[in-house]
Design a protein around this motif. Structure first.
Motif, PDB file in Angstrom:
ATOM      1  N   GLN A  27      67.148  18.391 -19.956  1.00  0.00           N
ATOM      2  CA  GLN A  27      66.316  17.151 -19.794  1.00  0.00           C
ATOM      3  C   GLN A  27      64.888  17.791 -19.537  1.00  0.00           C
ATOM      4  OE1 GLN A  27      67.904  14.140 -17.153  1.00  0.00           O
ATOM      5  NE2 GLN A  27      68.884  13.062 -18.798  1.00  0.00           N
ATOM      6  N   ALA A  28      64.852  18.770 -18.432  1.00  0.00           N
ATOM      7  CA  ALA A  28      63.413  19.006 -18.060  1.00  0.00           C
ATOM      8  C   ALA A  28      62.736  20.100 -18.958  1.00  0.00           C
ATOM      9  CB  ALA A  28      63.752  20.049 -16.551  1.00  0.00           C
ATOM     10  N   MET A  29      63.762  20.846 -19.679  1.00  0.00           N
ATOM     11  CA  MET A  29      63.583  21.816 -20.758  1.00  0.00           C
ATOM     12  C   MET A  29      62.904  21.130 -21.961  1.00  0.00           C
ATOM     13  SD  MET A  29      62.940  24.955 -21.856  1.00  0.00           S
ATOM     14  CE  MET A  29      63.818  26.214 -20.626  1.00  0.00           C
ATOM     15  N   GLU A  30      63.567  19.985 -22.470  1.00  0.00           N
ATOM     16  CA  GLU A  30      63.227  19.102 -23.479  1.00  0.00           C
ATOM     17  C   GLU A  30      61.699  18.479 -23.114  1.00  0.00           C
ATOM     18  OE1 GLU A  30      65.244  15.745 -26.481  1.00  0.00           O
ATOM     19  OE2 GLU A  30      66.051  16.100 -24.332  1.00  0.00           O
ATOM     20  N   LYS A  31      61.709  17.987 -22.186  1.00  0.00           N
ATOM     21  CA  LYS A  31      60.171  17.326 -21.509  1.00  0.00           C
ATOM     22  C   LYS A  31      59.254  18.458 -21.764  1.00  0.00           C
ATOM     23  CE  LYS A  31      57.836  14.901 -18.120  1.00  0.00           C
ATOM     24  NZ  LYS A  31      58.195  14.183 -16.733  1.00  0.00           N
ATOM     25  N   LYS A  48      67.209  24.445 -25.025  1.00  0.00           N
ATOM     26  CA  LYS A  48      67.557  23.344 -24.211  1.00  0.00           C
ATOM     27  C   LYS A  48      69.383  23.751 -24.185  1.00  0.00           C
ATOM     28  CE  LYS A  48      69.028  18.452 -24.146  1.00  0.00           C
ATOM     29  NZ  LYS A  48      68.898  16.966 -24.793  1.00  0.00           N
ATOM     30  N   LEU A  49      69.833  24.308 -25.042  1.00  0.00           N
ATOM     31  CA  LEU A  49      71.189  24.688 -24.995  1.00  0.00           C
ATOM     32  C   LEU A  49      71.202  25.931 -24.126  1.00  0.00           C
ATOM     33  CD1 LEU A  49      74.140  24.889 -25.881  1.00  0.00           C
ATOM     34  CD2 LEU A  49      73.359  26.213 -27.728  1.00  0.00           C
ATOM     35  N   ALA A  50      70.167  26.793 -24.192  1.00  0.00           N
ATOM     36  CA  ALA A  50      70.254  27.977 -23.309  1.00  0.00           C
ATOM     37  C   ALA A  50      70.271  27.687 -22.040  1.00  0.00           C
ATOM     38  CB  ALA A  50      69.172  28.781 -23.709  1.00  0.00           C
ATOM     39  N   VAL A  51      69.481  26.694 -21.378  1.00  0.00           N
ATOM     40  CA  VAL A  51      69.201  26.262 -20.077  1.00  0.00           C
ATOM     41  C   VAL A  51      70.266  25.674 -19.560  1.00  0.00           C
ATOM     42  CG1 VAL A  51      68.126  24.085 -20.134  1.00  0.00           C
ATOM     43  CG2 VAL A  51      67.507  25.577 -18.273  1.00  0.00           C
ATOM     44  N   GLU A  57      49.863  22.649 -15.424  1.00  0.00           N
ATOM     45  CA  GLU A  57      50.726  21.577 -15.909  1.00  0.00           C
ATOM     46  C   GLU A  57      52.214  22.407 -16.229  1.00  0.00           C
ATOM     47  OE1 GLU A  57      47.414  18.639 -17.609  1.00  0.00           O
ATOM     48  OE2 GLU A  57      49.024  19.598 -18.884  1.00  0.00           O
ATOM     49  N   ALA A  58      51.837  23.340 -16.911  1.00  0.00           N
ATOM     50  CA  ALA A  58      53.346  24.263 -17.450  1.00  0.00           C
ATOM     51  C   ALA A  58      53.782  24.878 -16.411  1.00  0.00           C
ATOM     52  CB  ALA A  58      52.693  25.210 -18.606  1.00  0.00           C
ATOM     53  N   ALA A  59      53.030  25.387 -15.416  1.00  0.00           N
ATOM     54  CA  ALA A  59      53.820  25.642 -14.218  1.00  0.00           C
ATOM     55  C   ALA A  59      54.690  24.763 -13.273  1.00  0.00           C
ATOM     56  CB  ALA A  59      52.901  26.391 -13.402  1.00  0.00           C
ATOM     57  N   GLU A  60      53.949  23.750 -13.238  1.00  0.00           N
ATOM     58  CA  GLU A  60      54.768  22.496 -12.715  1.00  0.00           C
ATOM     59  C   GLU A  60      55.925  22.250 -13.221  1.00  0.00           C
ATOM     60  OE1 GLU A  60      55.776  20.284  -9.520  1.00  0.00           O
ATOM     61  OE2 GLU A  60      53.621  21.301  -9.549  1.00  0.00           O
ATOM     62  N   GLU A  61      56.075  22.092 -14.770  1.00  0.00           N
ATOM     63  CA  GLU A  61      57.052  22.116 -15.612  1.00  0.00           C
ATOM     64  C   GLU A  61      58.104  23.043 -15.287  1.00  0.00           C
ATOM     65  OE1 GLU A  61      55.312  21.530 -19.190  1.00  0.00           O
ATOM     66  OE2 GLU A  61      53.780  19.861 -18.433  1.00  0.00           O
ATOM     67  N   HIS A  62      57.689  24.191 -15.388  1.00  0.00           N
ATOM     68  CA  HIS A  62      58.610  25.481 -15.014  1.00  0.00           C
ATOM     69  C   HIS A  62      59.532  25.211 -13.718  1.00  0.00           C
ATOM     70  CE1 HIS A  62      56.772  28.324 -17.759  1.00  0.00           C
ATOM     71  NE2 HIS A  62      57.310  27.496 -18.550  1.00  0.00           N
ATOM     72  N   ALA A  63      58.734  24.674 -12.692  1.00  0.00           N
ATOM     73  CA  ALA A  63      59.380  24.449 -11.375  1.00  0.00           C
ATOM     74  C   ALA A  63      60.369  23.434 -11.424  1.00  0.00           C
ATOM     75  CB  ALA A  63      58.146  24.148 -10.577  1.00  0.00           C
ATOM     76  N   HIS A  64      60.381  22.492 -12.198  1.00  0.00           N
ATOM     77  CA  HIS A  64      61.270  21.282 -12.444  1.00  0.00           C
ATOM     78  C   HIS A  64      62.507  21.926 -12.923  1.00  0.00           C
ATOM     79  CE1 HIS A  64      58.663  18.171 -10.690  1.00  0.00           C
ATOM     80  NE2 HIS A  64      58.127  18.348 -11.728  1.00  0.00           N
ATOM     81  N   ILE A  65      62.107  22.746 -14.044  1.00  0.00           N
ATOM     82  CA  ILE A  65      63.382  23.355 -14.690  1.00  0.00           C
ATOM     83  C   ILE A  65      64.196  24.311 -13.688  1.00  0.00           C
ATOM     84  CG2 ILE A  65      64.242  25.180 -16.484  1.00  0.00           C
ATOM     85  CD1 ILE A  65      61.587  24.070 -17.932  1.00  0.00           C
ATOM     86  N   LEU A  66      63.442  25.033 -12.960  1.00  0.00           N
ATOM     87  CA  LEU A  66      64.032  26.051 -12.006  1.00  0.00           C
ATOM     88  C   LEU A  66      64.810  25.260 -10.932  1.00  0.00           C
ATOM     89  CD1 LEU A  66      64.518  28.611 -10.356  1.00  0.00           C
ATOM     90  CD2 LEU A  66      62.169  28.247  -9.393  1.00  0.00           C
TER      91      LEU A  66
END
Length: 239
Positions: free
Chosen positions: A201-205, A90-93, A179-188
């Protein structure tokens, strides 16, 4: 074996550890030095030394008169790993939102596009090793773009444990890769906006879901192993 320019003991250590990470050797399985040595076409001495090192790290355990037990990842260990991983990544992102370059964003876009195409749009059967490569590239790129060398070092020290928990998460259900791919898209998307709060928040989720699914997979594996053990005991009783 790979790692040709390293000592035989290190080669054996890395080969067995890779097989543990790839779950070639499953949790609860019992191996023997003799069979490992024959499989790797070497003497038993470097196998024994490699196994002793892996035992120190908590991957295996010597059982008297039985062999080498592949240890389960305990629920407490799983929780502890994800607590630390979530705090660090979370800190890294969040730091990456300040320091990430255009080239690094391009790498993330390409990785996410490959993940989404294969696992969300094409509905392909999961190729777990391939997905782990994508996942590792995605998270490593974010960590590298944080600009914090000490943070990168801390996460690198946990890399093997992180990979093991990630594999357990992916195995939890067939849809998990998509699902993980979609979560990565939100982080990006948050990184592209340089929105540190949203990225955190996206990384933590994402990592919370990884923890829940890995926990569920391990729980089901433990239940199945306990049932099998009971059936074996009943079978021995009736013989």
């Amino acid at each position: 074996m790979e790692y040709k320019h390293q000592s035989l003991q290190i080669q054996v250590y890395k080969t067995i550890k890779k097989r543990l990470l790839d779950q070639v050797y499953a949790s609860g399985q019992v191996l023997s030095e003799r069979k490992l040595a024959a499989e790797l076409q070497i003497s038993r001495t470097p196998v024994r030394r490699a196994i002793l090192e892996l035992q120190k790290e908590g991957w295996v355990q010597y059982l008297p008169h039985r062999g080498i037990l592949i240890k389960d990842l305990g629920m407490k260990d799983l929780k502890n790993i994800f607590q630390i991983r979530t705090a660090l990544e979370k800190l890294a992102v969040q730091l990456a939102c300040e320091h990430i370059t255009a080239d690094q964003l391009d790498v993330l876009r390409q990785t996410v596009q490959q993940q989404l195409y294969k696992y969300k749009r094409s509905h392909a059967a999961p190729d777990y090793q391939e997905f782990i490569r994508y996942d590792t590239e995605f998270h490593n790129t974010i960590i590298e773009s944080s600009g914090n060398l000490m943070l990168r070092t801390l996460i690198e020290e946990m890399r093997d444990k992180i990979k093991r928990t990630g594999i357990n998460s992916l195995y939890s259900r067939r849809s998990r890769c998509a699902e993980a791919a979609e979560e990565h898209a939100h982080i990006l998307a948050a990184l592209e906006r340089h929105d540190a709060q949203a990225a955190g928040q996206a990384m933590e989720k994402h990592l919370d879901i990884c923890y829940i699914t890995a926990y569920d997979y391990i729980r089901r594996q433990d239940a199945a192993a306990a049932l099998q053990q009971q059936e074996e005991i009943r079978g021995d009783t009736y013989e």
